[in-house]
Enzyme design. Structure first.
Site, short mmCIF file in Angstrom:
data_model
loop_
_atom_site.label_atom_id
_atom_site.label_comp_id
_atom_site.label_asym_id
_atom_site.label_seq_id
_atom_site.Cartn_x
_atom_site.Cartn_y
_atom_site.Cartn_z
N GLU C 41 0.85 -1.19 0.00
CA GLU C 41 0.00 0.00 0.00
C GLU C 41 0.89 1.24 0.00
O GLU C 41 2.10 1.15 0.17
CB GLU C 41 -0.92 -0.01 1.23
CG GLU C 41 -1.85 -1.23 1.24
CD GLU C 41 -2.91 -1.19 2.32
OE1 GLU C 41 -2.86 -0.27 3.17
OE2 GLU C 41 -3.79 -2.06 2.30
N HIS C 136 -5.99 9.53 -27.75
CA HIS C 136 -6.09 8.64 -28.91
C HIS C 136 -7.41 8.80 -29.66
O HIS C 136 -7.43 8.99 -30.87
CB HIS C 136 -5.94 7.19 -28.43
CG HIS C 136 -6.06 6.20 -29.53
ND1 HIS C 136 -5.16 6.15 -30.58
CD2 HIS C 136 -6.98 5.24 -29.79
CE1 HIS C 136 -5.53 5.19 -31.42
NE2 HIS C 136 -6.63 4.63 -30.95
N LYS C 206 -3.29 -1.25 -45.86
CA LYS C 206 -3.28 -2.62 -46.37
C LYS C 206 -4.55 -2.80 -47.18
O LYS C 206 -5.59 -2.25 -46.87
CB LYS C 206 -3.32 -3.60 -45.18
CG LYS C 206 -2.05 -3.65 -44.38
CD LYS C 206 -2.16 -4.68 -43.26
CE LYS C 206 -3.01 -4.18 -42.11
NZ LYS C 206 -2.39 -3.09 -41.36
N THR C 239 3.92 -0.01 -37.19
CA THR C 239 3.15 0.79 -38.14
C THR C 239 4.05 1.83 -38.81
O THR C 239 4.01 2.01 -40.04
CB THR C 239 1.99 1.50 -37.40
OG1 THR C 239 1.19 0.51 -36.78
CG2 THR C 239 1.14 2.32 -38.36
#
Lengths: 327, 327, 327, 327, 327, 327
Positions: C41, C136, C206, C239
């Protein structure tokens, strides 16, 4: 909008307390109306404009004849509701004595956890903040409330009061039961700092041998010392009286007792007539209305918490540190 | 809609515990997916239909290498969120060990009141109920949570375990500090009822004379008795070890120690090698993964709480009384 | 009450980032305590008075060894809780990298919608505002959060960086996949405005013929041009590497890549050794701790977002327009 | 209390749709009253007892002459309010077309995030669940709503429709823009599974050379193939028409277009007269009331979604899996 | 989970009322504990298992000596809290007399809107439903409460009572002021339906000429008729007495008065001694404890509402229509 | 943070009203965009920075051709949502005419309580305050809304208007039905104060004899007096016309009618052609767009409420008393 000025209300029996806070803060008490109807309902409302203000409402939630705890609680709730409806910018409930603080857990099956319900009721009328003094179970309190809270302690007042009483004598701070050891220890340390020497600590506890309560143990040495018994509240006074008796038997020279909240129910008046107890010290969070004033005069000291509350209000309003106030 | 069937999930390290509950309940563990991504995020989701079900999710919120307390907490929160999104009718978090239960109040200025935050996080993902075991501060717990809670106690298991150990011998139940007196007293009473005779009680406390810790007082008599030291959790074991030493010095014949939660950090392993301690008893709320298995085998008894949890789940689902279960 | 001063905290690994914001803002970092306990903790609390202040807490919620995403998230949540309990007037979570922003929808059955859960957790501790950078999925983010949010973009920084690099050469802005076309187009337009001439755009995807991925199409012309591949974040770098390779094959003269957040997991280090890539540009939202510092030095440029964040804080506090800041 | 029976209401223009769901579900439409007042207000209420029932309210939130989107939304909100006030146990809003699903983010400064506001309005009247079909931005939708949601897809209906159309011919699934690539890919995969062979995929996108839109690229090969252009909704039809034209130019043999929601505004009627388009397929989520019925008859196929919705209602009520329904 | 059985509690003075409901419903009163402490606090808890039950708590919120309205309200709130904490599935507060229903608006500046506050307090302890009888201002009530409510009317009981009294005589239903015209009209219509002929209506109002109250107008004809004065509650009885006097002066043959709630404060006893009034009819929502029992016996009829409440409980539990019950 | 400046928006048809408020307040109308899309959806957003401002949005929620009540309500809701998202510090909805204020209770079974729903919708988009004028049912309004509200009255404007009209003549204030007696009485008292003499009061009511509406009673004396009929709103005008006719028959010398809100539906135009009515006075809360402008010119007076609203805004912003404004 804007920041808003401090505005101070005091409900019902808290009027005298409110006047002291008002004097210490230099802010007059604002005017409100409290009407009781024959059918048992009441109406309560501010008589002054509160729009945009930083409003503090003082109510001390102890019971007294003619004004039950529940009645006081409802009046506080409805008044906070009316203040918020009237566009008060922020409302702080100032509660020198918080009710139901000992109904903080289920001790029997299906018990209410009333501390939490009180917190939720205050939230339900949009109370922004709560300011309290020496709540019985701090952990329960800090978990129950989700609005902002500030918690004051009378510890410093007790230290200032007792330091000259003790003077150069040997002293011992006594907790009357194990539940209060932490609280007493906090006082002991503060007193030691104030006196610039270590004060002794002790506590009492019932213990059992083969299943029978065989006595009241005093853990730590009180003999030849000035004993200061310290607790958070006095109800029937039984706990304090047992502690006084135990300290006397074990040779304490002088015995004081101190507690933040003097509720004094049942035969608590015995405290004032017990020759073993030199003096009893409480605060003004609850006026000692159940004690005989004459008896009280000779044995009871009531410390003023209003200046402390006033300073807390000043800091809550201005952004000052409450931590430093209590340090 | 309808009432929905009981469905049982066990997250991460709680799998073994979940299997025991599953066996005792006669309900198979439902299947879920827990994927860890390289960037440190995870995804967790049920792989079975949960629509309309009465879902129980087991997670024990202790820390361990490779899976921090916070990590476990987040996984639980996100899984509950996914269950509710997938139309589970009711989700109960089953937490044999509740994290941050000792962060239950401000001990220093501006401390977090983490118990309350944990409660709010569980609410934020729409957890319907929480089921726990021997939470550190029951009052803090009961005030913090606003969803429904049920609280189990290992008290009954300890009584069943120790009753035959004690047999006809004189016994004394010892609290290792004042904070644990209430808890120990509850055990003492239950043990007395089970043995049909009153068992003695005692407790320890440090005390101070003139500001110096002058010793560990044992309040109550342990001499010639079988001492059972009882606490809610064992962290470094220091408190238990001091109690063992004090009991031994004061003439206890045999010394046992018991605690619901065995956290065992620091040099807690000393507990297993202390010759004064006959046996240490804990529950399976936290597996004793930090202890050497061989050393543990000789000194440590781990009681099973899974059947108790299973019965509680049965009653929560069916409307039976948890009070009666613990009575 | 009152408006309150700006106060700035930076948690854990965000300390260096916080120091940069502090310098740009001219407000010192406030002091807090972060203690880790052996049982896993932690406790976290401000060490300074925060009452009435306009507090900004910087935490970048990426994972790193020794401090998981979930751990950072919990620390942020508990610290916000402590700040509000300590009467901070307003708390803004400043999150250069927002965790779980890609867990923004159910891609499989019963998936968690973690973005929404994170929003609810932040609300549960009474976070007033959230300030982020290049989230994002902006639509998911803007729908998930119900507290106030501000969203910054590194677009302007990239434009300032690349405009002199491109100079008079022909340039093309390349999105490495169809999902990023909108983002790349926004950069292309801003770069065109800055260069006072239209820059070309292109993207990769693609595609499949009779069910087989038959290649990486480059839509738009890159031949003879300086290609700037732009994305929101780099995870394994796959990518980007595919885009570099495609651009090179199709005759780009120089190839840059830029992304707001450099996560760099898996074999992302290949990015630094790929001769086809002239330079990789990221921001300091996540320090590139997983890359070899020497390799990084030769190939990696890290843009500072702290001044942008500092200016946003200034405007959030003072009522200035964030829109104008990003225009 | 009890589980409650399924009860079905259909508001205003959704009556015909509701009748189809009613028939498929075998539950009669319940009766309600909808009164319009001259001053522009309305009153809407159930005329049957709803106490304890599992109520589903069908309303398709598209605009039409004489009944604006906002008007329909308010009627739905007030009717849900009336149902809950009348003690319906659970109310599910069944929305074949969800309004404002494209207002899912700030595209300009200070834009409303209307999707989120719609979610909050539905919550404000205590809607328990929302059932929708092919929402425009699933991530935005899943983050905006905090009540339970189920999301249906017309994908399976399109597959069943087109499989026999394609037969043994070579086919290619075409997304008319990059934003729809994911959606088209999902259809392509399902169609491939149904035809037991891989169908090709392609998509279109505008691209720019030196800042000028230099054309519509078709990524993937359509020559000699049956092209099925797929989108989520048709507004003016411009996007579909451009795709049809591009497919034709690149040698597609037959060209179909399909979309879940046919809004058909502006000169969308051109779709029906374009000789390049063999057939246009939509669902009945929005009746094609803006198209000429005769023209529509020759070129437009409207697939029934009511049986799918009916089966979803059956499973929501009975605890069946919606996942399996869509698998 | 499951639907749960009906369970019935009656608090404090509502015990007798509860017994009547219990008898009519065929469900025994469940047992609870109500302890008062000397300091003015109380504790209240169910003594039986309530888990999963459909619990109804009867409390009539009128004031009486020794039990103020606020006190009763708090006890109800804390008991509901305890029931929900003990896992009652649903709690309905059954309130034959709802307190503060006349504090329904600001009549003076900054007045509390207490009706709304009471609603919020009931919500704050998680009350699921409220069941009331003839609330003073129905519109205020229906807007204030956001939990589910059901509202019963004594109208039908009055009709059944008066129909045989009137017999074949000419009758007129009289509202004692304009505020009650709607209520009286509802009774007049129901009585007409019951008697199968139209009963006359009339009402009284003070009016002013040149600023002076110049008299009590009786609008409508009472001469030669049996007058039934109807109101929602009787406080001091002044309104009723003025109406009796006006009806007598204008030649009514027999004069009855009826009201749902008999509060009887001030000199309401005059009602029983006024020779003009033949009989006064109230319900048992408030026992007439302030009236002399002997005087009451000769003039007062108290109608039983418990069977109506019992039937409402049966329907709330089973999904039956309350509308039909009142029709 | 800070207090923030006043910023004023006026939506759609409220533009003219907004301009008057703007002029009276000395604050320019801020600019916003309202775009309608062909599919029936709209987008609405502020075009200026609103961060930290005290924003007031004016919208009058009456229906009109081309802009239904529901449509206006939704636009208001979405605009408030956009303002809060854009970090407006506080948003007050200024609603000279509040819609659905007459749908304030269940008059038939299962009726919606639309007033409450409207309140909840405004809360759902985080509206901070609501400012209204002469709401139909003040008790319903004050109970429905939980955000702060301020309620203005046109009473003072009517007094200022009619005082010179009446001059030294005898006057009588007439309520056209019993429901409006309180409202009329308030006006009568204020007019009396203004004229420094008591003005008479009267009211009308239909009454029944033996079940037949036997006439329109006028309670109070109107003969030889200037009658001012006063109501809160005019719908079809039927109520006013009946009152005019009754006053004329009973010998009123001149007859005025006044109402805060002129809705004028159905054949309300008859009001302008009735020779018995000298003049009709309304406020500008609803422009009389359904009346013929020429006819209106001769008979209709429209009082300006914008200066009153402007002063209220000034006081809401600055903390001044609204009570005093209306006193």
């Amino acid at each position: 909008m804007g920041a808003g000025a401090v505005q101070l209300f005091a409900l019902g029996e808290a009027r005298r307390y409110g006047e002291k806070v008002s004097a210490a803060l230099g802010v007059p008490l604002a005017v409100h109306e409290e009407r009781n109807f024959e059918d048992g309902e009441h109406k309560i409302r501010p008589l002054q404009n509160v729009r945009g203000n930083d409003v503090f409402v003082i109510q001390s939630l102890y019971g007294e004849p003619g004004s039950s705890v529940n009645d006081k609680l409802c009046r506080l709730l409805f008044f906070v509701g009316a203040l918020k409806d009237a566009s008060a910018e922020r409302v702080t409930a100032v509660l020198p004595y918080l009710c139901y603080a000992r109904k903080d857990r289920k001790t029997k099956s299906r018990d209410p956890v009333t501390t939490r319900y009180v917190a939720r009721l205050l939230e339900a009328v949009d109370t922004d903040r709560v300011l309290t003094l020496d709540v019985h179970n701090l952990a329960a309190f800090e978990n129950a409330f989700r609005c902002r809270t500030d918690h004051l302690e009378a510890n410093g007042l007790f230290v200032e009061h007792f330091a000259p009483q003790v003077g150069d004598a040997e002293a011992v701070v006594v907790s009357p039961d194990v539940g209060g050891v932490k609280r007493a220890e906090q006082f002991r340390q503060a007193l030691s700092r104030r006196l610039k020497r270590e004060v002794a600590g002790a506590f009492l506890e019932k213990y059992r041998s083969a299943g029978v309560v065989s006595g009241e143990a005093v853990v730590g040495d009180v003999r030849g010392r000035v004993a200061i018994i310290i607790d958070d509240l006095i109800s029937t006074g039984g706990t304090i009286l047992r502690a006084v008796s135990a300290c006397r038997q074990r040779g304490a020279t002088t015995i004081y007792a101190a507690a933040s909240h003097g509720i004094f129910v049942g035969d608590a008046a015995r405290l004032l007539s017990d020759p073993g107890l030199t003096r009893l010290v409480i605060t003004d969070s609850i006026p000692p209305f159940r004690l005989d004033p004459d008896a009280a005069r000779t044995k009871l000291t009531v410390l003023e918490t209003a200046p402390l509350v006033a300073e807390a209000i000043r800091r809550i309003h201005g952004g000052g540190s409450i931590v430093d106030l209590l340090a």
